[in-house]
Design an enzyme around this catalytic site. Structure first.
Site, mmCIF file in Angstrom:
data_model
loop_
_atom_site.group_PDB
_atom_site.id
_atom_site.type_symbol
_atom_site.label_atom_id
_atom_site.label_comp_id
_atom_site.label_asym_id
_atom_site.label_seq_id
_atom_site.Cartn_x
_atom_site.Cartn_y
_atom_site.Cartn_z
ATOM 1 N N ASN A 6 -28.672 -9.834 -12.781
ATOM 2 C CA ASN A 6 -28.482 -9.521 -14.149
ATOM 3 C C ASN A 6 -27.934 -10.869 -15.178
ATOM 4 O OD1 ASN A 6 -27.130 -8.468 -16.722
ATOM 5 N ND2 ASN A 6 -27.427 -6.508 -15.874
ATOM 6 N N HIS A 9 -24.815 -11.769 -19.380
ATOM 7 C CA HIS A 9 -23.696 -12.499 -19.483
ATOM 8 C C HIS A 9 -23.771 -13.892 -19.990
ATOM 9 C CE1 HIS A 9 -21.125 -8.767 -18.855
ATOM 10 N NE2 HIS A 9 -21.580 -8.866 -17.704
ATOM 11 N N HIS A 42 -30.329 -6.228 -19.683
ATOM 12 C CA HIS A 42 -30.000 -4.860 -20.741
ATOM 13 C C HIS A 42 -30.220 -5.293 -22.079
ATOM 14 C CE1 HIS A 42 -27.015 -1.342 -20.943
ATOM 15 N NE2 HIS A 42 -28.088 -1.084 -21.756
ATOM 16 N N ARG A 44 -29.327 -3.626 -25.281
ATOM 17 C CA ARG A 44 -28.352 -2.845 -25.871
ATOM 18 C C ARG A 44 -29.164 -2.489 -27.367
ATOM 19 N NH1 ARG A 44 -23.536 -0.729 -23.973
ATOM 20 N NH2 ARG A 44 -22.922 -1.401 -21.844
ATOM 21 N N ARG A 48 -25.803 -6.729 -28.116
ATOM 22 C CA ARG A 48 -24.562 -7.668 -28.154
ATOM 23 C C ARG A 48 -24.814 -8.735 -27.338
ATOM 24 N NH1 ARG A 48 -20.763 -3.580 -24.622
ATOM 25 N NH2 ARG A 48 -21.186 -2.131 -26.508
ATOM 26 N N GLU A 69 -33.162 -2.890 -18.365
ATOM 27 C CA GLU A 69 -32.284 -1.745 -18.325
ATOM 28 C C GLU A 69 -32.344 -1.391 -19.874
ATOM 29 O OE1 GLU A 69 -28.035 -2.159 -17.503
ATOM 30 O OE2 GLU A 69 -28.622 -3.205 -15.589
ATOM 31 N N THR A 99 -19.015 -2.009 -20.829
ATOM 32 C CA THR A 99 -20.156 -2.165 -19.803
ATOM 33 C C THR A 99 -20.546 -0.724 -19.430
ATOM 34 O OG1 THR A 99 -20.925 -3.013 -17.904
ATOM 35 C CG2 THR A 99 -18.758 -2.302 -17.797
ATOM 36 N N THR A 100 -21.475 -0.450 -18.809
ATOM 37 C CA THR A 100 -22.027 0.882 -18.453
ATOM 38 C C THR A 100 -21.101 1.414 -17.708
ATOM 39 O OG1 THR A 100 -24.274 -0.251 -18.556
ATOM 40 C CG2 THR A 100 -24.123 2.090 -17.817
ATOM 41 N N GLU A 150 -31.234 3.829 -9.086
ATOM 42 C CA GLU A 150 -30.101 2.743 -8.797
ATOM 43 C C GLU A 150 -28.863 3.349 -8.804
ATOM 44 O OE1 GLU A 150 -30.427 -1.117 -11.058
ATOM 45 O OE2 GLU A 150 -28.296 -1.121 -10.763
ATOM 46 N N HIS A 190 -23.637 -2.610 -9.948
ATOM 47 C CA HIS A 190 -22.535 -2.320 -10.669
ATOM 48 C C HIS A 190 -21.166 -2.900 -10.022
ATOM 49 C CE1 HIS A 190 -20.114 -1.400 -14.389
ATOM 50 N NE2 HIS A 190 -21.185 -1.259 -15.074
ATOM 51 N N GLY A 212 -24.631 -8.863 -11.715
ATOM 52 C CA GLY A 212 -24.507 -9.891 -12.881
ATOM 53 C C GLY A 212 -23.129 -10.512 -12.881
ATOM 54 N N HIS A 213 -22.038 -9.771 -13.136
ATOM 55 C CA HIS A 213 -20.904 -10.337 -13.790
ATOM 56 C C HIS A 213 -20.207 -11.323 -12.744
ATOM 57 C CE1 HIS A 213 -16.427 -10.572 -14.955
ATOM 58 N NE2 HIS A 213 -17.121 -10.665 -16.041
HETATM 59 N N1 PXP Z 1 -26.843 -2.300 -12.839
HETATM 60 C C1 PXP Z 1 -26.813 -1.607 -13.895
HETATM 61 C C2 PXP Z 1 -27.505 -0.487 -14.246
HETATM 62 C C3 PXP Z 1 -25.852 -2.045 -15.029
HETATM 63 O O1 PXP Z 1 -25.957 -1.356 -16.105
HETATM 64 C C4 PXP Z 1 -25.010 -3.258 -14.587
HETATM 65 C C5 PXP Z 1 -24.319 -3.833 -15.472
HETATM 66 O O2 PXP Z 1 -24.804 -4.324 -16.813
HETATM 67 C C6 PXP Z 1 -25.380 -3.841 -13.482
HETATM 68 C C7 PXP Z 1 -26.352 -3.220 -12.500
HETATM 69 C C8 PXP Z 1 -24.530 -5.124 -12.852
HETATM 70 O O3 PXP Z 1 -23.111 -4.874 -12.842
HETATM 71 P P1 PXP Z 1 -22.394 -6.106 -12.756
HETATM 72 O O4 PXP Z 1 -22.493 -7.196 -13.827
HETATM 73 O O5 PXP Z 1 -20.944 -5.316 -12.772
HETATM 74 O O6 PXP Z 1 -22.691 -6.794 -11.498
#
Ligand code: PXP
Length: 236
Positions: A6, A9, A42, A44, A48, A69, A99-100, A150, A190, A212-213
């Protein structure tokens, strides 16, 4: 297991100064070259991080799968039908959240989600629902027409290393088994990081992790190429 990265960021960092750098599209290409099997972005409602132009560019240049997303809104449905990503992952979206925060309530919105999914599937886009690992949500997802779920790993990630870890892990395992029994494919994501990701390999048949993060954070220290390589090695 496959690794979807992802890149939101990277866009967050770019937008902090309003210019063009770092470019999330360039980042996506480096992720692909170092083990990512899909790129998640994603879009949004408030734009953002990822912007519309990023999606258009990503769709053009990446060679792996683009996973979009998005929230369940008609604006996003129109964008998906125009861009035609490989897949969409439907997520709940609140303007104020960082975040979600939780999974999509498929149980409470089943009819709306069924209607929303139909044109996407007709356009050849795979549909995934981001849900909490509960029996009710998996049951509803199976009725929705989506091909994927997911599983939200946020609670497991928060519980990692605490007495609640085993319980949260079992929820993911049970939800995966139930989803497979319905013929759904299962992704997860996530909050996964270089420490807690290993347990995902103990769940049979998870198709892809979306992370992602932690990867973008590690990239600050070791570079995005190495950060993706390291995670890809843990996931495979
Ligand atoms: N999957 C979904 C559906 C998400 O909303 C996110 C966060 O944007 C992620 C995966 C990735 O999460 P993280 O950035 O915490 O790894």
């Amino acid at each position: 297991m496959l690794l979807g990265v992802n890149i939101d960021h990277v866009a967050t960092l770019r937008n902090a100064r309003g210019g063009e750098h770092p470019d999330p599209v360039q980042a996506a290409l480096v992720c692909e070259a170092n083990g990512a099997t899909s790129i998640t972005a994603h879009l949004r409602e408030d734009r953002r991080h990822i912007k519309d132009k990023d999606l258009i560019a990503l769709k053009k240049v990446i060679k792996t799968n683009l996973n979009l997303e998005m929230a369940v809104t008609s604006e996003m449905q129109q964008i998906a039908l125009k861009i035609k990503p490989h897949s969409v992952c439907l997520v709940p979206e609140k303007r104020q959240e960082v975040t979600t925060e939780g999974g999509l309530d498929v149980v409470g919105r089943l009819n709306k989600i069924c209607d929303f999914i139909t044109p996407l599937k007709e356009a050849g886009i795979l549909v995934s629902l981001f849900i909490d690992p509960t029996k009710d949500q998996v049951d509803a997802a199976a009725k929705s027409g989506a091909q994927f779920i997911e599983l939200h790993t946020g609670q497991y990630s928060l519980a990692f290393g605490t007495p609640d870890e085993a319980e949260e892990f079992e929820k993911l395992k049970d939800a995966t088994e139930l989803a497979h029994s319905y013929g759904l494919k299962v992704n997860a994501g996530h909050g996964l990081n270089y420490e807690n990701v290993y347990r995902m390999r103990q769940i049979y048949g998870i198709h892809e992790l979306n992370i992602g993060h932690s990867i973008i954070s590690r990239a600050v220290f070791v570079g995005i190429d190495k950060a993706v390589q390291e995670m890809a090695a843990l996931v495979k």
